[in-house]
Write a protein that holds these residues in place. Structure first.
Motif, PDB file in Angstrom:
ATOM      1  N   TYR A   1       0.836  -1.198   0.000  1.00 36.34           N
ATOM      2  CA  TYR A   1       0.000   0.000   0.000  1.00 36.34           C
ATOM      3  C   TYR A   1       0.870   1.247   0.000  1.00 36.34           C
ATOM      4  O   TYR A   1       0.632   2.177  -0.760  1.00 36.34           O
ATOM      5  CB  TYR A   1      -0.939   0.014   1.217  1.00 36.34           C
ATOM      6  N   THR A   2       1.906   1.259   0.813  1.00 38.70           N
ATOM      7  CA  THR A   2       2.780   2.416   0.886  1.00 38.70           C
ATOM      8  C   THR A   2       3.398   2.694  -0.474  1.00 38.70           C
ATOM      9  O   THR A   2       3.398   3.823  -0.945  1.00 38.70           O
ATOM     10  CB  THR A   2       3.883   2.189   1.947  1.00 38.70           C
ATOM     11  N   ARG A   3       3.898   1.684  -1.120  1.00 41.13           N
ATOM     12  CA  ARG A   3       4.527   1.872  -2.425  1.00 41.13           C
ATOM     13  C   ARG A   3       3.486   2.221  -3.486  1.00 41.13           C
ATOM     14  O   ARG A   3       3.722   3.068  -4.341  1.00 41.13           O
ATOM     15  CB  ARG A   3       5.292   0.620  -2.829  1.00 41.13           C
TER      16      ARG A   3
ATOM     17  N   LEU B   1      17.258  -3.518  -7.623  1.00 45.48           N
ATOM     18  CA  LEU B   1      17.482  -2.270  -6.887  1.00 45.48           C
ATOM     19  C   LEU B   1      17.545  -2.533  -5.384  1.00 45.48           C
ATOM     20  O   LEU B   1      18.399  -1.973  -4.689  1.00 45.48           O
ATOM     21  CB  LEU B   1      16.398  -1.237  -7.202  1.00 45.48           C
ATOM     22  N   LEU B   2      16.677  -3.405  -4.884  1.00 48.18           N
ATOM     23  CA  LEU B   2      16.725  -3.758  -3.456  1.00 48.18           C
ATOM     24  C   LEU B   2      18.062  -4.396  -3.097  1.00 48.18           C
ATOM     25  O   LEU B   2      18.679  -4.050  -2.079  1.00 48.18           O
ATOM     26  CB  LEU B   2      15.567  -4.695  -3.088  1.00 48.18           C
ATOM     27  N   ALA B   3      18.533  -5.314  -3.931  1.00 48.81           N
ATOM     28  CA  ALA B   3      19.821  -5.971  -3.672  1.00 48.81           C
ATOM     29  C   ALA B   3      20.967  -4.966  -3.768  1.00 48.81           C
ATOM     30  O   ALA B   3      21.908  -4.994  -2.962  1.00 48.81           O
ATOM     31  CB  ALA B   3      20.037  -7.125  -4.649  1.00 48.81           C
ATOM     32  N   PHE B   4      20.896  -4.056  -4.746  1.00 49.36           N
ATOM     33  CA  PHE B   4      21.917  -3.021  -4.891  1.00 49.36           C
ATOM     34  C   PHE B   4      21.971  -2.157  -3.628  1.00 49.36           C
ATOM     35  O   PHE B   4      23.054  -1.901  -3.089  1.00 49.36           O
ATOM     36  CB  PHE B   4      21.617  -2.139  -6.120  1.00 49.36           C
ATOM     37  N   CYS B   5      20.813  -1.702  -3.187  1.00 47.60           N
ATOM     38  CA  CYS B   5      20.760  -0.832  -2.004  1.00 47.60           C
ATOM     39  C   CYS B   5      21.267  -1.557  -0.762  1.00 47.60           C
ATOM     40  O   CYS B   5      21.977  -0.966   0.057  1.00 47.60           O
ATOM     41  CB  CYS B   5      19.345  -0.304  -1.790  1.00 47.60           C
ATOM     42  N   ASP B   6      20.922  -2.829  -0.640  1.00 45.08           N
ATOM     43  CA  ASP B   6      21.422  -3.594   0.510  1.00 45.08           C
ATOM     44  C   ASP B   6      22.943  -3.686   0.461  1.00 45.08           C
ATOM     45  O   ASP B   6      23.619  -3.487   1.470  1.00 45.08           O
ATOM     46  CB  ASP B   6      20.801  -4.995   0.521  1.00 45.08           C
ATOM     47  N   THR B   7      23.491  -3.961  -0.707  1.00 49.97           N
ATOM     48  CA  THR B   7      24.947  -4.035  -0.867  1.00 49.97           C
ATOM     49  C   THR B   7      25.606  -2.695  -0.561  1.00 49.97           C
ATOM     50  O   THR B   7      26.677  -2.636   0.041  1.00 49.97           O
ATOM     51  CB  THR B   7      25.299  -4.500  -2.296  1.00 49.97           C
ATOM     52  N   ALA B   8      24.940  -1.609  -0.967  1.00 50.30           N
ATOM     53  CA  ALA B   8      25.464  -0.260  -0.719  1.00 50.30           C
ATOM     54  C   ALA B   8      25.180   0.213   0.712  1.00 50.30           C
ATOM     55  O   ALA B   8      25.591   1.304   1.090  1.00 50.30           O
ATOM     56  CB  ALA B   8      24.860   0.729  -1.718  1.00 50.30           C
ATOM     57  N   GLN B   9      24.474  -0.607   1.465  1.00 49.21           N
ATOM     58  CA  GLN B   9      24.101  -0.306   2.856  1.00 49.21           C
ATOM     59  C   GLN B   9      23.289   0.985   2.957  1.00 49.21           C
ATOM     60  O   GLN B   9      23.541   1.843   3.804  1.00 49.21           O
ATOM     61  CB  GLN B   9      25.325  -0.277   3.766  1.00 49.21           C
ATOM     62  N   ILE B  10      22.310   1.093   2.046  1.00 44.78           N
ATOM     63  CA  ILE B  10      21.366   2.207   2.076  1.00 44.78           C
ATOM     64  C   ILE B  10      19.956   1.634   2.006  1.00 44.78           C
ATOM     65  O   ILE B  10      19.759   0.508   1.530  1.00 44.78           O
ATOM     66  CB  ILE B  10      21.598   3.200   0.914  1.00 44.78           C
ATOM     67  N   SER B  11      18.986   2.363   2.472  1.00 45.62           N
ATOM     68  CA  SER B  11      17.594   1.919   2.445  1.00 45.62           C
ATOM     69  C   SER B  11      16.947   2.337   1.132  1.00 45.62           C
ATOM     70  O   SER B  11      16.828   3.537   0.841  1.00 45.62           O
ATOM     71  CB  SER B  11      16.822   2.530   3.618  1.00 45.62           C
TER      72      SER B  11
ATOM     73  N   GLU C   1      13.942   4.500   1.938  1.00 50.76           N
ATOM     74  CA  GLU C   1      14.287   5.883   2.298  1.00 50.76           C
ATOM     75  C   GLU C   1      14.765   6.674   1.090  1.00 50.76           C
ATOM     76  O   GLU C   1      14.407   7.849   0.933  1.00 50.76           O
ATOM     77  CB  GLU C   1      15.342   5.899   3.398  1.00 50.76           C
ATOM     78  N   CYS C   2      15.552   6.043   0.223  1.00 57.72           N
ATOM     79  CA  CYS C   2      16.029   6.733  -0.989  1.00 57.72           C
ATOM     80  C   CYS C   2      14.861   7.140  -1.869  1.00 57.72           C
ATOM     81  O   CYS C   2      14.807   8.263  -2.379  1.00 57.72           O
ATOM     82  CB  CYS C   2      16.978   5.835  -1.782  1.00 57.72           C
ATOM     83  N   GLU C   3      13.925   6.226  -2.054  1.00 55.47           N
ATOM     84  CA  GLU C   3      12.759   6.493  -2.893  1.00 55.47           C
ATOM     85  C   GLU C   3      11.911   7.616  -2.301  1.00 55.47           C
ATOM     86  O   GLU C   3      11.530   8.553  -2.999  1.00 55.47           O
ATOM     87  CB  GLU C   3      11.934   5.213  -3.027  1.00 55.47           C
ATOM     88  N   GLU C   4      11.646   7.512  -1.009  1.00 52.89           N
ATOM     89  CA  GLU C   4      10.829   8.535  -0.350  1.00 52.89           C
ATOM     90  C   GLU C   4      11.512   9.907  -0.380  1.00 52.89           C
ATOM     91  O   GLU C   4      10.873  10.924  -0.665  1.00 52.89           O
ATOM     92  CB  GLU C   4      10.547   8.117   1.098  1.00 52.89           C
ATOM     93  N   ARG C   5      12.807   9.926  -0.123  1.00 55.39           N
ATOM     94  CA  ARG C   5      13.566  11.187  -0.136  1.00 55.39           C
ATOM     95  C   ARG C   5      13.553  11.821  -1.528  1.00 55.39           C
ATOM     96  O   ARG C   5      13.382  13.034  -1.671  1.00 55.39           O
ATOM     97  CB  ARG C   5      15.004  10.940   0.337  1.00 55.39           C
ATOM     98  N   GLU C   6      13.672  11.003  -2.569  1.00 54.87           N
ATOM     99  CA  GLU C   6      13.667  11.532  -3.935  1.00 54.87           C
ATOM    100  C   GLU C   6      12.287  12.088  -4.296  1.00 54.87           C
ATOM    101  O   GLU C   6      12.185  13.129  -4.942  1.00 54.87           O
ATOM    102  CB  GLU C   6      14.105  10.456  -4.934  1.00 54.87           C
ATOM    103  N   ILE C   7      11.242  11.415  -3.881  1.00 48.28           N
ATOM    104  CA  ILE C   7       9.893  11.931  -4.129  1.00 48.28           C
ATOM    105  C   ILE C   7       9.718  13.281  -3.446  1.00 48.28           C
ATOM    106  O   ILE C   7       9.230  14.240  -4.056  1.00 48.28           O
ATOM    107  CB  ILE C   7       8.812  10.928  -3.662  1.00 48.28           C
ATOM    108  N   MET C   8      10.136  13.385  -2.202  1.00 48.76           N
ATOM    109  CA  MET C   8      10.015  14.651  -1.481  1.00 48.76           C
ATOM    110  C   MET C   8      10.857  15.734  -2.144  1.00 48.76           C
ATOM    111  O   MET C   8      10.441  16.894  -2.223  1.00 48.76           O
ATOM    112  CB  MET C   8      10.412  14.475  -0.012  1.00 48.76           C
ATOM    113  N   ARG C   9      12.028  15.384  -2.647  1.00 51.23           N
ATOM    114  CA  ARG C   9      12.894  16.356  -3.310  1.00 51.23           C
ATOM    115  C   ARG C   9      12.227  16.917  -4.572  1.00 51.23           C
ATOM    116  O   ARG C   9      12.160  18.126  -4.753  1.00 51.23           O
ATOM    117  CB  ARG C   9      14.243  15.720  -3.680  1.00 51.23           C
ATOM    118  N   VAL C  10      11.688  16.035  -5.409  1.00 42.94           N
ATOM    119  CA  VAL C  10      11.076  16.531  -6.639  1.00 42.94           C
ATOM    120  C   VAL C  10       9.786  17.294  -6.357  1.00 42.94           C
ATOM    121  O   VAL C  10       9.498  18.286  -7.034  1.00 42.94           O
ATOM    122  CB  VAL C  10      10.858  15.433  -7.707  1.00 42.94           C
ATOM    123  N   LEU C  11       9.034  16.869  -5.358  1.00 45.26           N
ATOM    124  CA  LEU C  11       7.796  17.577  -5.033  1.00 45.26           C
ATOM    125  C   LEU C  11       8.072  18.971  -4.478  1.00 45.26           C
ATOM    126  O   LEU C  11       7.214  19.849  -4.567  1.00 45.26           O
ATOM    127  CB  LEU C  11       6.951  16.780  -4.036  1.00 45.26           C
ATOM    128  N   SER C  12       9.272  19.188  -3.939  1.00 47.66           N
ATOM    129  CA  SER C  12       9.605  20.492  -3.358  1.00 47.66           C
ATOM    130  C   SER C  12      10.016  21.516  -4.421  1.00 47.66           C
ATOM    131  O   SER C  12      10.084  22.703  -4.138  1.00 47.66           O
ATOM    132  CB  SER C  12      10.735  20.345  -2.333  1.00 47.66           C
TER     133      SER C  12
END
Length: 136
Positions: free
Chosen positions: A9-11, A84-94, A97-108
């Motif tokens: 639902y969130t996604r 992308l999930l596997a990439f982010c896990d390998t890069a030790q990033i969420s 969080e990356c997706e949500e942050r990017e949405i907020m950035r473009v909406l701003s």
């Protein structure tokens, strides 16, 4: 911890927010599978570049992919999401969080900012105007 239903639902909600934003900023002309695929490809290349993937390997990888019959859009989108999930896990990033942050950035940012940006991309040949015309 979220249940799988809550995560979906969130996604799904974010997907609706993004579709509404794209429609408001760029119009229906950009809701075209080939145009959206081009945008995904550009972002994937930028991610590969950021991760240090060598440019000289891109042509060979492209040839390998296109040597096979096309897959089904839903399955390939799922594969992209899993990768992308596997990439982010390998890069030790969420990824979330990356997706949500990017949405907020473009909406701003202003609509004018993105309209000017797409015109620059068209002028630079990074955005295929013929795909926009096809979607109109």
């Amino acid at each position: 911890m979220l249940t799988p239903h809550q995560t979906r639902y969130t996604r799904d909600k974010r997907q609706t927010v993004v579709r509404d934003w794209i429609t408001r900023v760029f119009g229906l002309r950009t809701l075209n599978l080939r145009f959206r695929a081009e945008r995904v490809l550009e972002e994937a290349l930028e991610l590969a570049q950021a991760a240090g993937y060598p440019q000289e390997k891109i042509a060979a990888l492209t040839a390998k992919v296109y040597a096979n019959p096309p897959g089904e859009v839903g399955q390939e989108a799922g594969g992209l999401g899993l990768s992308l999930l596997a990439f982010c896990d390998t890069a030790q990033i969420s990824a979330d969080e990356c997706e949500e942050r990017e949405i907020m950035r473009v909406l701003s940012k202003s609509t004018a900012h993105f309209k000017a940006r797409i015109e620059r991309k068209i002028a630079d040949g990074v955005c295929s105007e013929d795909l926009l015309e096809e979607a109109a």
